[in-house]
Design a protein around this motif. Structure first.
Motif, short mmCIF file in Angstrom:
data_model
loop_
_atom_site.label_atom_id
_atom_site.label_comp_id
_atom_site.label_asym_id
_atom_site.label_seq_id
_atom_site.Cartn_x
_atom_site.Cartn_y
_atom_site.Cartn_z
N ALA A 161 4.37 3.74 -13.22
CA ALA A 161 5.08 3.84 -11.95
C ALA A 161 4.14 4.00 -10.76
O ALA A 161 4.52 3.67 -9.63
N THR A 162 2.94 4.49 -10.99
CA THR A 162 2.02 4.78 -9.88
C THR A 162 0.69 4.05 -9.98
O THR A 162 -0.11 4.11 -9.05
N ALA A 163 0.42 3.37 -11.09
CA ALA A 163 -0.89 2.75 -11.28
C ALA A 163 -1.21 1.70 -10.23
O ALA A 163 -2.35 1.59 -9.78
N GLU A 164 -0.22 0.93 -9.82
CA GLU A 164 -0.47 -0.10 -8.82
C GLU A 164 -0.89 0.53 -7.49
O GLU A 164 -1.82 0.07 -6.83
N ALA A 165 -0.22 1.61 -7.10
CA ALA A 165 -0.60 2.31 -5.86
C ALA A 165 -2.01 2.88 -5.99
O ALA A 165 -2.80 2.84 -5.04
N SER A 166 -2.33 3.40 -7.16
CA SER A 166 -3.68 3.93 -7.39
C SER A 166 -4.72 2.81 -7.29
O SER A 166 -5.83 3.01 -6.79
N ALA A 167 -4.35 1.62 -7.77
CA ALA A 167 -5.26 0.48 -7.68
C ALA A 167 -5.51 0.09 -6.23
O ALA A 167 -6.66 -0.18 -5.83
N HIS A 168 -4.46 0.06 -5.44
CA HIS A 168 -4.63 -0.27 -4.01
C HIS A 168 -5.55 0.75 -3.34
O HIS A 168 -6.41 0.39 -2.53
N ALA A 169 -5.36 2.03 -3.66
CA ALA A 169 -6.19 3.07 -3.06
C ALA A 169 -7.65 2.90 -3.48
O ALA A 169 -8.57 3.07 -2.65
N LEU A 170 -7.87 2.55 -4.73
CA LEU A 170 -9.24 2.34 -5.20
C LEU A 170 -9.89 1.16 -4.50
O LEU A 170 -11.05 1.24 -4.06
N LEU A 171 -9.17 0.07 -4.36
CA LEU A 171 -9.72 -1.11 -3.68
C LEU A 171 -10.01 -0.81 -2.21
O LEU A 171 -11.03 -1.26 -1.67
N THR A 172 -9.15 -0.03 -1.58
CA THR A 172 -9.40 0.37 -0.20
C THR A 172 -10.67 1.21 -0.11
O THR A 172 -11.50 1.02 0.79
N GLY A 173 -10.84 2.13 -1.04
CA GLY A 173 -12.03 2.96 -1.06
C GLY A 173 -13.31 2.17 -1.29
O GLY A 173 -14.38 2.56 -0.81
N LEU A 174 -13.20 1.07 -2.00
CA LEU A 174 -14.38 0.23 -2.25
C LEU A 174 -14.81 -0.54 -1.01
O LEU A 174 -15.96 -0.97 -0.92
N GLY A 175 -13.90 -0.72 -0.07
CA GLY A 175 -14.25 -1.46 1.14
C GLY A 175 -14.72 -2.86 0.79
O GLY A 175 -14.09 -3.58 0.01
N GLY A 176 -15.86 -3.24 1.32
CA GLY A 176 -16.39 -4.57 1.06
C GLY A 176 -17.12 -4.70 -0.26
O GLY A 176 -17.51 -5.81 -0.64
#
Length: 242
Positions: A161-176
């Protein structure tokens, strides 16, 4: 690109479907590549089934797999296989048969030194950046960032239920991500939502018994090849619909 992860930290306790020996891993790799996997990620095991970075364990595993497949083969350098950073570095320096690439978890002590040694040996580095750690910040500050093969963005949230949101947060944290390619994957209950997200975003992904023992419908997978077959169907369908 869909990489197969054959066994991970799983053991015989997870069932006979998990390949442990070089021979089992070679057969599983061949079946997964036939199913469509384009790379192989493996955790070489001791006869007792423990992850190992020992050259005496690594060499026969790589040799057996390469007798069956011609795609790139990578291994782990996870700290659980050798907790002491200095000893881990010595293990890597002692490798005589080299993988095509190796994953290095950037939140672990000694990650920069291990990655630097791998690069010096001509081995590609997958920068493992886990959600829920300071790996993204450490990788962003790393001078080795532009030299890695790719970023292995690992979503450790097992809740579907939350893994996709966690993935978006991780990708945002990675930046470029230092401009490097990103392979995005989840684990356990988060595996399939994150794989579908990777398809929508056009990112590389991986699938196999390391990440999940279950098919999307909750049925137990027969092997990694079956997971690859289903993964390619779901990954491709989301790419076509985006």
């Amino acid at each position: 690109m869909v990489q197969v992860c054959l066994n991970g930290r799983r053991s015989a306790a997870d069932g006979a479907v998990v390949p442990l020996s070089p021979r089992e891993l070679a057969r599983a790799a061949a079946e997964a590549v036939t199913a469509g996997a384009t790379e192989v990620h493996v955790h070489p095991k001791t006869p007792c089934g423990h992850d190992s970075l020992s050259p005496r364990v690594l060499a026969p595993t790589l040799e057996a797999i390469r007798e069956r497949v011609t795609v790139p083969v990578g291994v782990t350098t996870g700290a659980w296989a050798e907790p002491d950073p200095a000893a881990r570095l010595d293990r890597v320096r002692g490798w005589s048969v080299l993988p095509d690439f190796a994953s290095v978890n950037w939140h672990e002590p000694g990650a920069e030194e291990v990655a630097g040694q791998l690069l010096a040996m001509g081995i590609g580095v997958e920068a493992g950046v886990w959600s829920g750690t300071d790996g993204a910040a450490r990788f962003a500050a790393s001078p080795l960032g532009p030299r890695v093969l790719r970023v292995l963005a690992e979503v450790t949230d097992p809740d579907p239920a939350t893994a996709e949101a966690s993935a978006h947060a991780l990708l945002t944290g990675l930046g470029g991500a230092h401009g490097r390619p990103v392979l995005l994957h989840g684990e356990e209950g988060g595996t399939w939502p994150v794989l579908r997200l990777a398809g929508r975003l056009g990112l590389a992904t991986r699938i196999g018994l390391e990440d999940t023992l279950l098919l999307p419908d909750g049925e137990r997978a027969a092997d990694s090849a079956q997971l690859v077959t289903e993964g390619l169907l779901q990954y491709g369908s989301f790419q076509r619909s985006s």
